[in-house]
Design a protein around this motif. Structure first.
Motif, PDB file in Angstrom:
ATOM      1  N   VAL A  51      -5.349   2.387   0.768  1.00  0.00           N
ATOM      2  CA  VAL A  51      -4.448   1.945  -0.294  1.00  0.00           C
ATOM      3  C   VAL A  51      -3.529   0.916   0.339  1.00  0.00           C
ATOM      4  N   VAL A  53      -0.561  -0.774   0.624  1.00  0.00           N
ATOM      5  CA  VAL A  53       0.803  -0.607   0.125  1.00  0.00           C
ATOM      6  C   VAL A  53       1.576  -1.919   0.077  1.00  0.00           C
ATOM      7  N   ASP A  56       0.263  -2.743  -3.657  1.00  0.00           N
ATOM      8  CA  ASP A  56       0.364  -1.746  -4.718  1.00  0.00           C
ATOM      9  C   ASP A  56       1.659  -0.954  -4.615  1.00  0.00           C
ATOM     10  N   TRP A  57       2.248  -0.650  -5.778  1.00  0.00           N
ATOM     11  CA  TRP A  57       3.485   0.101  -5.835  1.00  0.00           C
ATOM     12  C   TRP A  57       3.376   1.211  -6.870  1.00  0.00           C
ATOM     13  N   VAL A  61      -0.305   2.666  -6.984  1.00  0.00           N
ATOM     14  CA  VAL A  61      -0.752   3.456  -5.835  1.00  0.00           C
ATOM     15  C   VAL A  61      -1.508   4.691  -6.315  1.00  0.00           C
ATOM     16  N   GLU A  62      -0.984   5.352  -7.341  1.00  0.00           N
ATOM     17  CA  GLU A  62      -1.669   6.527  -7.891  1.00  0.00           C
ATOM     18  C   GLU A  62      -3.060   6.159  -8.395  1.00  0.00           C
ATOM     19  N   ARG A  64      -4.896   3.637  -7.345  1.00  0.00           N
ATOM     20  CA  ARG A  64      -5.698   3.321  -6.156  1.00  0.00           C
ATOM     21  C   ARG A  64      -6.134   4.601  -5.443  1.00  0.00           C
ATOM     22  N   GLU A  65      -5.265   5.592  -5.427  1.00  0.00           N
ATOM     23  CA  GLU A  65      -5.642   6.865  -4.808  1.00  0.00           C
ATOM     24  C   GLU A  65      -6.831   7.490  -5.540  1.00  0.00           C
ATOM     25  N   TYR A  92      -3.052   4.585   4.255  1.00  0.00           N
ATOM     26  CA  TYR A  92      -2.104   3.734   3.548  1.00  0.00           C
ATOM     27  C   TYR A  92      -1.636   2.651   4.511  1.00  0.00           C
TER      28      TYR A  92
END
Length: 170
Positions: A51, A53, A56-57, A61-62, A64-65, A92
């Motif tokens: 991910v 970082v 993505d914020w 991020v969720e 992408r997870e 990450y």
């Protein structure tokens, strides 16, 4: 594979292979190729999703997870179909840096990454893709699998093994 003088392919060229999944490759050509290589060489296969970082914020991020979990599970399922055990990892950070660090920490012999051929304005705005950034920062051989062909044709099987030959650097 690289044929030997007697025509047989070496089966002990790689002991540990890392495949980087990005969750966007519909045919997952890098995963398919990495599983096949691990099977041929009886190598340990690592599936890694990062991910990023830096890009993505929070809610991204969720998302992408979730993509990452699905991507490493895809590799694990493909490996199970061919009796290739897969070690799944999630990190990450900046993608290319995490790949290089992971490869060094786990002493992998080959890194398999998705690669794209960009043209025109996208090439000017982002002159290097992930494979190029990894190649420039590691001594480990890198196999870049062009995923643009899989996107255009739907899957690795439809695209064929000879289409858009992979880039290998060491």
């Amino acid at each position: 594979m690289i044929p030997t003088i007697d025509g047989d392919a070496p089966t002990d060229m790689f002991d540990s292979i890392l495949v980087v999944t990005n969750g966007t490759d519909p045919g997952s050509r890098p995963a398919e190729r990495a599983v096949a290589l691990a099977e041929t060489h009886d190598a340990e296969l690592h599936a890694l999703y990062v991910v990023d970082v830096a890009k993505d914020w929070d809610m991204a991020v969720e998302r992408r997870e979730a993509e990452g979990e699905a991507a490493v599970e895809f590799v694990a399922n493909r490996g199970a179909e061919r009796d290739v055990p897969v070690v799944k990892h999630f990190r990450y950070g900046r993608t290319h840096e995490e790949i290089v660090d992971y490869a060094a920490a786990h002493e992998v012999d080959l890194v398999v990454v998705p690669s794209t051929t960009r043209r025109g304005l996208s090439r000017m705005l982002a002159p290097t893709d992930l494979a190029e950034r990894v190649i420039g920062r590691t001594d480990v051989p890198v196999l870049g699998i062009d995923v643009a062909d899989a996107t255009e044709h739907g899957s690795a099987e439809e695209a064929g093994d000879g289409a858009n030959a992979p880039t290998v650097a060491d």
